[in-house]
Scaffold this active site. Sequence first.
Site, short mmCIF file in Angstrom:
data_model
loop_
_atom_site.label_atom_id
_atom_site.label_comp_id
_atom_site.label_asym_id
_atom_site.label_seq_id
_atom_site.Cartn_x
_atom_site.Cartn_y
_atom_site.Cartn_z
N LYS A 80 0.70 -1.31 0.10
CA LYS A 80 0.03 -0.10 -0.11
C LYS A 80 0.92 1.33 0.01
O LYS A 80 0.23 2.41 -0.48
CB LYS A 80 -0.88 -0.03 1.34
N SER A 89 1.84 -9.62 -0.88
CA SER A 89 1.24 -8.37 -0.97
C SER A 89 1.66 -7.82 0.41
O SER A 89 1.73 -6.49 0.59
CB SER A 89 -0.05 -8.18 -1.22
N GLU A 104 -10.11 6.07 2.85
CA GLU A 104 -11.16 4.99 3.19
C GLU A 104 -10.33 3.91 3.62
O GLU A 104 -9.05 3.81 3.31
CB GLU A 104 -11.78 4.64 1.87
#
Length: 383
Positions: A90, A368, A112
Amino acid sequence: MAVMTEPRHGRFGDFGGRYVPESLIPACAAVEEAFRSAWSDPLFRAHLDGLLVSYAGRPTPLTPALNLSTQLGITLLLKREDLAHTGSHKINNVLGQALLAGRMGKTRLIAETGAGQHGVAVATAAALLGLRATVYMGSRDIERQQLNVFRMELLGAEVIPVTSGSRTLKDATNEAMRAWVADTDDAHFLLGSVGGPHPYPWMVRELQSVIGDEARQQCDSVPDVVVACVGGGSNAAGTFAGFVDTTARLIGVEAAGGAAITNGAPGVVHGSRSLVLQDAEGQIAEAESIAAGLDYPGVGPEHAYLSSLGRAEYRTVGDAEVVEAIGRLARAEGIICALESAHAVAWVLRAAGTPDLPAGSRVVLTLSGRGDKDMATLRGGVA
Ligand SMILES: *Cc1c(COP(=O)(O)O)cnc(C)c1O
């Protein structure tokens, strides 16, 4: 249209677009223009690359999973986004958009978050760059992910509980977009995946393409298969971007309970047209996955497009296989990955030695994120 280039008018075939209230059209257009200019500006690129190296810990390694490879009869290479700062991919997108917000003269980030990983990355970048951060989070997710709420607040962000609808990511995204409408002058909406109105799907894929570009360079030769988990689809899109022009098969792995590509129908959600889980009346259905990051009824429009072309293929795995996969990877390689990432691992475990993934295949798998955030879930025996 060339695949995984800049989409014309924000459209990926029949998917994408900019389905937002009239009042947000100029704000989206301003983000598009600012990003196009920044992305072709060597100074912006150097600034971002510098942060990715000195702050986020890039490049992340490509680790050969030697023990699992032997057990499975394939060559498995892990792209280690779990080692990036804040624990997942991220941060790549967030640092890029936070720098862009500063370049646009914005003082506040609105975001969000579902599990809280994106919110933590946004709070982190805001602290680093001297911006304010407001993070919308469903009240149900706040209960489930208290540690990440504490992290965000420790980093100086304001976390606003969302009590509408299912009180999860879908509702938090609605509220974040509403908050942006009310403050487009000062705030940048920092969306966390490859969904939303144009330019977000394109911009976030470009910012995540560092994963695929690095992995391609780190491989001696083009792999047979490239695999990543798909929630909104940003780590997969960034990974695929590095290999889309090769002969590698591209495989996205969805959560069985949130499989928008496999089980969804065309529809509009959060500003773009894509594939969406819907009930018989066309209402957006609830997703249900053990991995909060994949617990989302939609998927980025570019994945819907890649699927329609047959250039990428999508598979699903269920919660029980995912829990099994985390343990198998942990014991074989000493790596505890996130529940989301374990979807990709679970598919490899199931498919290795079958026609879907023949013995001897060379596989690049994007891990990830790391599993720290999921220990409470796993200890609780939730499967
Ligand atoms: C958020 C998250 C995902 C899902 O998001 P994508 O946009 O599909 O990449 C996957 N893995 C981890 C570790 C995450 O934090």
